[in-house]
Design a protein around this motif. Structure first.
Motif, short mmCIF file in Angstrom:
data_model
loop_
_atom_site.label_atom_id
_atom_site.label_comp_id
_atom_site.label_asym_id
_atom_site.label_seq_id
_atom_site.Cartn_x
_atom_site.Cartn_y
_atom_site.Cartn_z
N PRO A 163 1.04 -0.87 0.00
CA PRO A 163 -0.34 -0.13 0.23
C PRO A 163 0.79 1.47 0.16
O PRO A 163 1.61 1.33 0.67
CB PRO A 163 -0.46 0.01 1.11
N PRO A 164 0.85 2.14 -1.26
CA PRO A 164 1.40 3.56 -1.36
C PRO A 164 0.88 4.32 0.66
O PRO A 164 0.04 4.56 0.62
CB PRO A 164 1.41 4.40 -2.18
N HIS A 165 2.60 4.66 0.76
CA HIS A 165 1.96 6.08 1.72
C HIS A 165 2.17 7.31 1.31
O HIS A 165 3.47 7.70 0.31
CB HIS A 165 3.41 5.73 2.67
N VAL A 166 1.07 7.99 1.63
CA VAL A 166 1.21 9.62 1.15
C VAL A 166 1.07 10.46 1.69
O VAL A 166 1.31 10.14 2.87
CB VAL A 166 -0.75 9.97 0.81
N THR A 167 1.99 11.12 1.57
CA THR A 167 2.87 12.48 2.96
C THR A 167 3.21 13.80 2.32
O THR A 167 3.08 13.49 1.47
CB THR A 167 4.09 11.55 3.34
N GLU A 168 3.21 15.14 3.22
CA GLU A 168 4.08 16.46 2.24
C GLU A 168 4.62 15.93 2.75
O GLU A 168 6.02 15.51 2.94
CB GLU A 168 3.51 16.84 3.17
N LEU A 169 5.25 16.66 1.29
CA LEU A 169 6.66 17.16 0.97
C LEU A 169 6.40 18.71 0.01
O LEU A 169 6.69 19.04 -1.04
CB LEU A 169 7.24 16.61 -0.04
N THR A 170 7.40 19.42 0.91
CA THR A 170 7.86 20.87 -0.03
C THR A 170 8.68 21.16 -0.11
O THR A 170 9.85 20.55 1.02
CB THR A 170 6.93 22.08 1.43
N TRP A 171 9.00 21.29 -1.59
CA TRP A 171 10.36 21.08 -1.84
C TRP A 171 11.82 22.37 -1.20
O TRP A 171 11.01 23.26 -1.18
CB TRP A 171 10.34 21.29 -3.33
N GLY A 172 12.73 21.78 -0.90
CA GLY A 172 13.72 23.00 0.06
C GLY A 172 13.04 23.26 0.87
O GLY A 172 13.75 23.40 2.06
N ASN A 173 12.02 22.27 1.38
CA ASN A 173 11.56 22.95 3.51
C ASN A 173 12.36 21.42 3.39
O ASN A 173 11.11 20.82 4.22
CB ASN A 173 10.19 23.45 3.17
N ASN A 174 12.50 21.48 4.76
CA ASN A 174 13.84 21.35 6.40
C ASN A 174 13.15 18.93 4.82
O ASN A 174 12.85 17.82 6.10
CB ASN A 174 12.37 20.35 6.79
#
Length: 220
Positions: free
Chosen positions: A111-122
């Motif tokens: 099952p895929p994992h969906v998560t936040e990623l803001t480019w270049g941020n932490n």
């Protein structure tokens, strides 16, 4: 209060239907956000993955998709057997998670994992290089008229290990995009896999030009 898109579960909805990996896929879009609209580059990348399964065998591979949008690439790579981490901005995640869950639940081994990623941020805090190791980075139409191209480049550089392969579908619109490709080639070997002039889309395969530092490498 942050505005986030959450698809309705009770009203009549419009869907886009596709068939990949021998299965029907239904995608819900949101016209309120550019990131929640399905762009042709994602379809091109999915067609390539589905028709080149022997060359790019995704079974049990660790894959991350950046700028996943509606989730079509995440869904297809999951159905093809990959362990997928699907990422996008916070206000996109509701629609992304809805599409991914609807089309992968009970259909894939991982099952895929969906998560936040803001480019270049932490990015290092979210995806430490020493532990988060990806065989493939998938990207479809992540380069367009936005002010975050430097952050996008930093994110590619951070996530791409020595043995990581980037599969990146891109629609050419502006000179800014050509400039990004030129900058990208300073860090990565770039091979053109597809050129579709009628759609102004190219599909690239990329790998690192320079090895990661020893302390940032994944364990063998």
């Amino acid at each position: 209060m942050e505005r986030r898109f959450v698809p309705s579960l009770i009203t009549t909805e419009a869907w886009e239907g596709y068939t990949f990996a021998g299965l029907d896929i239904r995608i819900k879009e949101s016209t309120d956000y550019y990131g929640a609209v399905l762009w042709p580059s994602a379809i091109v990348l999915c067609h390539f993955l589905d028709s080149h399964r022997e060359t790019y065998n995704l079974m049990d591979k660790n894959v991350i998709e950046i700028g996943a949008g509606t989730g079509l690439v995440t869904i297809v790579t999951s159905l093809l057997g990959a362990r997928v981490t699907s990422t996008d901005l916070p206000d996109i995640l509701g629609n992304l998670r809805y599409n991914v869950n609807r089309n992968t639940r009970g259909r894939c081994q991982h099952p895929p994992h969906v998560t936040e990623l803001t480019w270049g941020n932490n990015v290092e805090e979210t995806f430490p290089r020493a532990s988060d190791c990806f065989d493939y980075i998938m990207a479809a139409d992540v380069v367009y008229a936005h002010p975050y191209l430097t952050e996008l480049m930093e994110t590619f550089d951070h996530l791409c290990q020595d043995n990581t392969v980037i599969l990146w579908a891109m629609r050419y619109r502006l000179d800014r995009e050509n400039t990004f490709v030129e900058r990208f080639q300073k860090l990565f070997h770039l091979e053109e896999l597809y050129d579709l002039p009628s759609l102004m889309i190219k599909l690239f395969r990329a790998t690192r030009r320079f090895p990661c530092s020893q302390q940032h490498r994944c364990p063998a």
